[in-house]
Design a protein around this motif. Sequence first.
Motif, PDB file in Angstrom:
ATOM      1  N   ILE A  67       9.949 -41.213 -26.200  1.00 28.46           N
ATOM      2  CA  ILE A  67       9.896 -40.138 -27.201  1.00 28.46           C
ATOM      3  C   ILE A  67       9.772 -38.776 -26.525  1.00 28.46           C
ATOM      4  O   ILE A  67      10.498 -37.837 -26.865  1.00 28.46           O
ATOM      5  N   ILE A  68       8.890 -38.641 -25.552  1.00 30.40           N
ATOM      6  CA  ILE A  68       8.718 -37.360 -24.855  1.00 30.40           C
ATOM      7  C   ILE A  68      10.000 -36.990 -24.109  1.00 30.40           C
ATOM      8  O   ILE A  68      10.450 -35.846 -24.154  1.00 30.40           O
ATOM      9  N   VAL A  94       4.335 -37.889 -34.957  1.00 34.54           N
ATOM     10  CA  VAL A  94       2.942 -38.234 -34.673  1.00 34.54           C
ATOM     11  C   VAL A  94       2.805 -38.722 -33.227  1.00 34.54           C
ATOM     12  O   VAL A  94       1.895 -38.315 -32.498  1.00 34.54           O
ATOM     13  N   CYS A  95       3.719 -39.591 -32.804  1.00 35.11           N
ATOM     14  CA  CYS A  95       3.693 -40.107 -31.428  1.00 35.11           C
ATOM     15  C   CYS A  95       3.906 -38.986 -30.414  1.00 35.11           C
ATOM     16  O   CYS A  95       3.221 -38.924 -29.390  1.00 35.11           O
ATOM     17  N   LYS A  96       4.845 -38.115 -30.694  1.00 29.30           N
ATOM     18  CA  LYS A  96       5.128 -37.002 -29.785  1.00 29.30           C
ATOM     19  C   LYS A  96       3.881 -36.151 -29.590  1.00 29.30           C
ATOM     20  O   LYS A  96       3.494 -35.850 -28.458  1.00 29.30           O
ATOM     21  N   THR A  97       3.221 -35.803 -30.689  1.00 34.12           N
ATOM     22  CA  THR A  97       2.006 -34.990 -30.616  1.00 34.12           C
ATOM     23  C   THR A  97       0.910 -35.719 -29.847  1.00 34.12           C
ATOM     24  O   THR A  97       0.246 -35.141 -28.977  1.00 34.12           O
ATOM     25  N   LYS A  98       0.745 -36.998 -30.128  1.00 32.87           N
ATOM     26  CA  LYS A  98      -0.272 -37.809 -29.457  1.00 32.87           C
ATOM     27  C   LYS A  98      -0.042 -37.835 -27.945  1.00 32.87           C
ATOM     28  O   LYS A  98      -0.970 -37.632 -27.153  1.00 32.87           O
ATOM     29  N   TYR A  99       1.199 -38.083 -27.543  1.00 29.75           N
ATOM     30  CA  TYR A  99       1.481 -38.212 -26.113  1.00 29.75           C
ATOM     31  C   TYR A  99       1.506 -36.863 -25.397  1.00 29.75           C
ATOM     32  O   TYR A  99       1.174 -36.795 -24.210  1.00 29.75           O
ATOM     33  N   LEU A 100       1.861 -35.792 -26.087  1.00 32.69           N
ATOM     34  CA  LEU A 100       1.754 -34.464 -25.471  1.00 32.69           C
ATOM     35  C   LEU A 100       0.291 -34.131 -25.207  1.00 32.69           C
ATOM     36  O   LEU A 100      -0.050 -33.581 -24.151  1.00 32.69           O
TER      37      LEU A 100
END
Length: 118
Positions: A67-68, A94-100
């Motif tokens: 995703i990133i 949501v995943c993008k924000t979490k992993y950033l």
Amino acid sequence: MESQSLKETYLKHLQRIAWHLQYEAKKVYRRESVLEDVWSKDEINTVDSNLFVEELLRTLPDRGRYIIQKVVIEGIPEKEVAKHLKISQKRVNVCKTKYLRALGQKLISSLKDHHSSK
């Protein structure tokens, strides 16, 4: 809009911390490297930055790394990534924000470790 500014904030933070972490390694690399005669400083900096980003991305789970890589680095729309992964666009966001955030924490931690080792 908020997601875009968060993305920009994390990218700037990543760049700042990456520079600090790479500084010492670059000094050693430049002293020992014969490639400096062949490559320009910009090419060396690009290689260093790319290696650092790859190393950071390897710390993420496969889905997070994908995703990133696709959304943040390559700029592919979340909708397309969601379709490929067979999840909702909201879930990709949501995943993008979490992993950033996770990457930001790892960078902060690495910077603290780097400064404490001096």
